[in-house]
Scaffold this motif. Structure first.
Motif, short mmCIF file in Angstrom:
data_model
loop_
_atom_site.label_atom_id
_atom_site.label_comp_id
_atom_site.label_asym_id
_atom_site.label_seq_id
_atom_site.Cartn_x
_atom_site.Cartn_y
_atom_site.Cartn_z
N GLY A 125 44.99 -61.10 -42.06
CA GLY A 125 43.71 -61.78 -42.06
C GLY A 125 43.11 -61.96 -43.44
N PHE A 126 43.87 -61.64 -44.50
CA PHE A 126 43.36 -61.86 -45.86
C PHE A 126 43.52 -63.32 -46.23
N ARG A 145 39.28 -60.04 -46.94
CA ARG A 145 39.06 -60.13 -45.49
C ARG A 145 37.66 -59.62 -45.22
#
Ligand SMILES: CC(C)(COP(=O)(O)OP(=O)(O)OC[C@H]1O[C@@H](n2cnc3c(N)ncnc32)[C@H](O)[C@@H]1OP(=O)(O)O)[C@@H](O)C(=O)NCCC(=O)NCCS
Length: 165
Positions: A125-126, A145
């Motif tokens: 999710g970065f 994130r």
């Protein structure tokens, strides 16, 4: 495999593991093991986890506080993260990172940054945001994130433990 917070007896193994993992890593100044020690000495190892298989340590991940525009805002930096060379690419690093992010989230942290290959860290999710930057790092390689709250803007600084030579 179990993932648990580091204990006092793990410190030497974490040091050897970190040196070993980064020995042939591109872009490494071979300071990562000393960085982990400096973060610990500075009380800045907010989350420090080991992955273990029975009695053996397989990998380690550290998270430490960062500042944005010089202020602490409950943001953290992921890294260093290390897996023994012979054990890499078997899911250990991913398990450590996911567990660490879960634990950070559980503390109420606002978010996490990471410096590294977007091909690897994107899966957690970065994503990169040109409004949030670090030193002279090329676009894409510094990522964040958001866990809660607004996406921050400005220059990020890591803990002084990262300045070890
Ligand atoms: C980076 C590291 C922690 C990843 O841990 P790992 O247990 O080897 O990786 P995982 O098994 O969880 O993930 C493997 C996946 O990530 C990919 N991957 C692993 N390292 C990668 C890297 N440096 N860049 C891009 N992708 C990478 C693999 O291709 C694999 O993807 P796939 O499953 O889609 O084929 C580990 O390889 C390591 O210790 N490397 C040396 C130290 C280092 O570079 N640390 C990161 C910088 S802080």
């Amino acid at each position: 495999m179990e993932i648990r917070p580091e204990q006092a007896g793990d410190v030497e193994t974490i040091r050897t593991l970190t040196e070993s993992a980064f020995r042939d890593a591109p872009h490494s100044a071979q300071t990562e093991a000393r960085i982990v020690d400096a973060l610990r000495a500075g009380g800045a190892l907010t989350v420090s986890l080991v992955a273990t298989d029975d009695a053996e340590i397989l990998g380690h991940v550290a998270f430490s506080p960062v500042t944005i525009l010089g202020a602490e805002g409950d943001w953290y930096g992921l890294g260093p993260v290390s897996v023994w060379p012979a054990r890499q690419r078997k899911g250990i690093g991913q398990a450590l990172i996911r567990d660490g992010l879960r634990r950070l989230d559980a503390t109420g942290a606002a978010g996490c940054v990471v410096l590294g290959d977007p091909g690897y860290y994107g899966r957690f999710g970065f994503e990169s945001d040109p409004a949030l930057f670090y030193a002279e790092v090329p676009p894409g390689y510094f990522q964040r994130r958001v866990l809660r709250g607004p996406a921050p803007k400005g220059e990020v600084r890591y803990h002084p433990g990262f300045d070890v030579a």
